[in-house]
Design a protein around this motif. Structure first.
Motif, PDB file in Angstrom:
ATOM      1  N   ALA A 116       0.812  -1.220   0.000  1.00  0.00           N
ATOM      2  CA  ALA A 116       0.000   0.000   0.000  1.00  0.00           C
ATOM      3  C   ALA A 116       0.848   1.274   0.000  1.00  0.00           C
ATOM      4  CB  ALA A 116      -0.920   0.000   1.223  1.00  0.00           C
ATOM      5  N   ILE A 117       2.147   1.135  -0.223  1.00  0.00           N
ATOM      6  CA  ILE A 117       3.036   2.289  -0.122  1.00  0.00           C
ATOM      7  C   ILE A 117       2.774   3.294  -1.241  1.00  0.00           C
ATOM      8  CG2 ILE A 117       4.927   1.333  -1.506  1.00  0.00           C
ATOM      9  CD1 ILE A 117       6.870   2.515   0.567  1.00  0.00           C
ATOM     10  N   ASP A 118       2.835   4.562  -0.902  1.00  0.00           N
ATOM     11  CA  ASP A 118       2.717   5.629  -1.883  1.00  0.00           C
ATOM     12  C   ASP A 118       3.968   5.598  -2.782  1.00  0.00           C
ATOM     13  OD1 ASP A 118       3.422   8.466  -2.821  1.00  0.00           O
ATOM     14  OD2 ASP A 118       1.359   8.742  -2.128  1.00  0.00           O
ATOM     15  N   PRO A 119       3.817   5.672  -4.108  1.00  0.00           N
ATOM     16  CA  PRO A 119       4.983   5.607  -5.003  1.00  0.00           C
ATOM     17  C   PRO A 119       6.046   6.665  -4.709  1.00  0.00           C
ATOM     18  CG  PRO A 119       2.954   5.348  -6.259  1.00  0.00           C
ATOM     19  CD  PRO A 119       2.548   5.701  -4.851  1.00  0.00           C
ATOM     20  N   VAL A 120       5.616   7.842  -4.294  1.00  0.00           N
ATOM     21  CA  VAL A 120       6.583   8.901  -3.965  1.00  0.00           C
ATOM     22  C   VAL A 120       7.405   8.500  -2.748  1.00  0.00           C
ATOM     23  CG1 VAL A 120       6.846  11.307  -3.241  1.00  0.00           C
ATOM     24  CG2 VAL A 120       5.155  10.712  -4.986  1.00  0.00           C
ATOM     25  N   VAL A 121       6.738   7.916  -1.756  1.00  0.00           N
ATOM     26  CA  VAL A 121       7.433   7.439  -0.555  1.00  0.00           C
ATOM     27  C   VAL A 121       8.363   6.284  -0.915  1.00  0.00           C
ATOM     28  CG1 VAL A 121       7.120   6.396   1.732  1.00  0.00           C
ATOM     29  CG2 VAL A 121       5.571   8.205   0.960  1.00  0.00           C
ATOM     30  N   ALA A 122       7.895   5.407  -1.796  1.00  0.00           N
ATOM     31  CA  ALA A 122       8.710   4.261  -2.222  1.00  0.00           C
ATOM     32  C   ALA A 122       9.994   4.736  -2.895  1.00  0.00           C
ATOM     33  CB  ALA A 122       7.918   3.369  -3.164  1.00  0.00           C
ATOM     34  N   LEU A 123       9.886   5.781  -3.710  1.00  0.00           N
ATOM     35  CA  LEU A 123      11.071   6.308  -4.387  1.00  0.00           C
ATOM     36  C   LEU A 123      12.073   6.876  -3.373  1.00  0.00           C
ATOM     37  CD1 LEU A 123      12.606   7.008  -6.939  1.00  0.00           C
ATOM     38  CD2 LEU A 123      11.275   9.129  -7.094  1.00  0.00           C
ATOM     39  N   LYS A 124      11.559   7.532  -2.347  1.00  0.00           N
ATOM     40  CA  LYS A 124      12.436   8.056  -1.296  1.00  0.00           C
ATOM     41  C   LYS A 124      13.178   6.920  -0.596  1.00  0.00           C
ATOM     42  CE  LYS A 124       9.890  12.304  -0.299  1.00  0.00           C
ATOM     43  NZ  LYS A 124       9.049  13.035   0.689  1.00  0.00           N
ATOM     44  N   LYS A 136      13.802   3.964  -1.927  1.00  0.00           N
ATOM     45  CA  LYS A 136      14.733   3.380  -2.903  1.00  0.00           C
ATOM     46  C   LYS A 136      16.039   4.169  -2.937  1.00  0.00           C
ATOM     47  CE  LYS A 136      16.182   0.923  -6.444  1.00  0.00           C
ATOM     48  NZ  LYS A 136      17.550   1.442  -6.585  1.00  0.00           N
ATOM     49  N   ARG A 137      15.933   5.476  -2.937  1.00  0.00           N
ATOM     50  CA  ARG A 137      17.149   6.305  -2.966  1.00  0.00           C
ATOM     51  C   ARG A 137      17.931   6.167  -1.664  1.00  0.00           C
ATOM     52  NH1 ARG A 137      14.680  11.459  -6.339  1.00  0.00           N
ATOM     53  NH2 ARG A 137      15.036  10.518  -8.379  1.00  0.00           N
ATOM     54  N   ARG A 138      17.224   6.021  -0.572  1.00  0.00           N
ATOM     55  CA  ARG A 138      17.908   5.844   0.700  1.00  0.00           C
ATOM     56  C   ARG A 138      18.605   4.474   0.755  1.00  0.00           C
ATOM     57  NH1 ARG A 138      15.451   7.129   6.705  1.00  0.00           N
ATOM     58  NH2 ARG A 138      17.355   6.629   7.851  1.00  0.00           N
ATOM     59  N   ILE A 139      17.961   3.464   0.197  1.00  0.00           N
ATOM     60  CA  ILE A 139      18.566   2.132   0.133  1.00  0.00           C
ATOM     61  C   ILE A 139      19.818   2.163  -0.746  1.00  0.00           C
ATOM     62  CG2 ILE A 139      18.231  -0.206  -0.785  1.00  0.00           C
ATOM     63  CD1 ILE A 139      15.273   0.062   0.221  1.00  0.00           C
ATOM     64  N   ASP A 140      19.765   2.879  -1.864  1.00  0.00           N
ATOM     65  CA  ASP A 140      20.944   3.022  -2.723  1.00  0.00           C
ATOM     66  C   ASP A 140      22.100   3.644  -1.946  1.00  0.00           C
ATOM     67  OD1 ASP A 140      19.755   1.895  -4.912  1.00  0.00           O
ATOM     68  OD2 ASP A 140      19.318   3.781  -5.930  1.00  0.00           O
ATOM     69  N   LYS A 141      21.809   4.681  -1.184  1.00  0.00           N
ATOM     70  CA  LYS A 141      22.839   5.347  -0.379  1.00  0.00           C
ATOM     71  C   LYS A 141      23.399   4.386   0.668  1.00  0.00           C
ATOM     72  CE  LYS A 141      23.514   9.496   2.493  1.00  0.00           C
ATOM     73  NZ  LYS A 141      23.875   8.886   3.758  1.00  0.00           N
ATOM     74  N   SER A 142      22.508   3.626   1.298  1.00  0.00           N
ATOM     75  CA  SER A 142      22.928   2.651   2.301  1.00  0.00           C
ATOM     76  C   SER A 142      23.805   1.570   1.684  1.00  0.00           C
ATOM     77  CB  SER A 142      21.694   2.033   2.958  1.00  0.00           C
ATOM     78  OG  SER A 142      22.042   1.046   3.898  1.00  0.00           O
ATOM     79  N   ASN A 143      23.453   1.131   0.486  1.00  0.00           N
ATOM     80  CA  ASN A 143      24.247   0.113  -0.201  1.00  0.00           C
ATOM     81  C   ASN A 143      25.660   0.608  -0.485  1.00  0.00           C
ATOM     82  OD1 ASN A 143      23.091  -2.444  -0.627  1.00  0.00           O
ATOM     83  ND2 ASN A 143      21.648  -1.615  -2.104  1.00  0.00           N
ATOM     84  N   GLN A 144      25.771   1.889  -0.847  1.00  0.00           N
ATOM     85  CA  GLN A 144      27.096   2.436  -1.097  1.00  0.00           C
ATOM     86  C   GLN A 144      27.900   2.489   0.196  1.00  0.00           C
ATOM     87  OE1 GLN A 144      28.424   3.414  -4.302  1.00  0.00           O
ATOM     88  NE2 GLN A 144      30.181   3.073  -2.957  1.00  0.00           N
ATOM     89  N   GLU A 145      27.251   2.877   1.297  1.00  0.00           N
ATOM     90  CA  GLU A 145      27.929   2.910   2.600  1.00  0.00           C
ATOM     91  C   GLU A 145      28.378   1.497   2.998  1.00  0.00           C
ATOM     92  OE1 GLU A 145      24.938   4.651   5.034  1.00  0.00           O
ATOM     93  OE2 GLU A 145      25.415   6.709   4.438  1.00  0.00           O
TER      94      GLU A 145
END
Length: 201
Positions: free
Chosen positions: A61-69, A71-80
Motif C-alpha cells: 500500500a506504499i505511496d509511489p513517492v514514498v517508495a522512491l524516497k 529506494k534512494r535511501r537504500i541506494d545510499k545505504s548500499n554504497q555505505e
C-alpha cells in the motif's frame, strides 16, 4: 578466531538496533574508533537498518513517492555498506602485508571482507527467523517450518564461519593470497551514470 569475533559483534549490533527499532536512530558505536570491531559494528548496523528499509518498501500500500524516497535511501545505504566492506578488506591487506605468498598460492573466489559481509547478513536472517519462529498467533505447522529454516541458517552460519577462518589461515600461511577490486558502482557515480551526467545543470 576472526569469525567468532565477527558473529559476536554482529549479534551485539543487531540487538542494540532492536532496543530502539528505529531506522533513523543515531547510534553510538561502543568500540574504539579505528578498531576492527568498530568497522564490524558499523557494517552490521548499516545492514540492520537497511533490512528494515527493505521491509518498508515492500508494503503493497506504499505511496509511489514514498517508495522512491526509500529506494534512494537504500541506494545510499548500499554504497555505505560497500565502502565498509572495502575498509574491512583494507584491514586484512594491512594485517597480512608482510606475508609472501608461496609459488603455488591460489586466489579465493571472494575477498575475506565480502565473505564477512555474507556473515553479517546471515546473522540478520537468523535473528529475524528466530523472531518468526516464536511469533504468537501462528499455527504449529508454520512455526515448525520456520524452526526448520532457522536450523538451516544456523548450520550455514557454522559452515561460513569455518570457511572464513580457513581462508584467513591460508592467507596467513601464504597458501592463498587476496586481491581487492574496488566495486566502482557506476550507477552511483555522477560522472559514470549517463542519466546523472546528462541531467547535470
Amino acid at each position: 578466531m576472526i569469525s567468532e569475533l565477527c558473529n559476536k559483534v554482529f549479534l551485539k549490533a543487531i540487538y542494540d538496533y532492536h532496543l530502539y527499532d528505529d531506522i533513523n536512530f543515531n547510534y553510538e558505536n561502543p568500540y574504539e574508533a579505528g578498531s576492527f570491531e568498530n568497522l564490524l559494528y558499523t557494517k552490521c548496523w548499516i545492514d540492520t537498518a537497511q533490512w528494515h528499509m527493505e521491509d518498508e518498501i515492500r508494503n503493497p500500500a506504499i505511496d509511489p513517492v514514498v517508495a522512491l524516497k526509500w529506494k534512494r535511501r537504500i541506494d545510499k545505504s548500499n554504497q555505505e555498506r560497500t565502502d565498509l566492506v572495502e575498509d574491512i578488506d583494507s584491514y586484512f591487506l594491512d594485517k597480512y602485508k608482510n606475508v609472501k605468498p608461496g609459488n603455488n598460492a591460489r586466489i579465493n573466489t571472494e575477498s575475506p571482507a565480502w565473505a564477512i559481509d555474507r556473515l553479517s547478513i546471515l546473522a540478520l536472517k537468523i535473528y529475524h527467523m528466530h523472531e518468526e519462529s516464536i511469533r504468537p498467533n501462528v499455527n504449529e505447522a508454520d512455526l515448525e517450518q520456520r524452526k526448520n529454516k532457522l536450523g538451516v541458517l544456523l548450520q550455514q552460519q557454522t559452515d561460513l564461519s569455518l570457511a572464513i577462518n580457513e581462508l584467513l589461515a591460508d592467507i596467513q600461511k601464504g597458501e592463498k593470497y587476496m586481491k581487492v577490486y574496488r566495486q566502482m558502482k557506476m550507477y552511483n557515480d555522477p560522472n559514470l551514470n549517463p542519466v546523472l551526467y546528462n541531467n547535470k545543470k
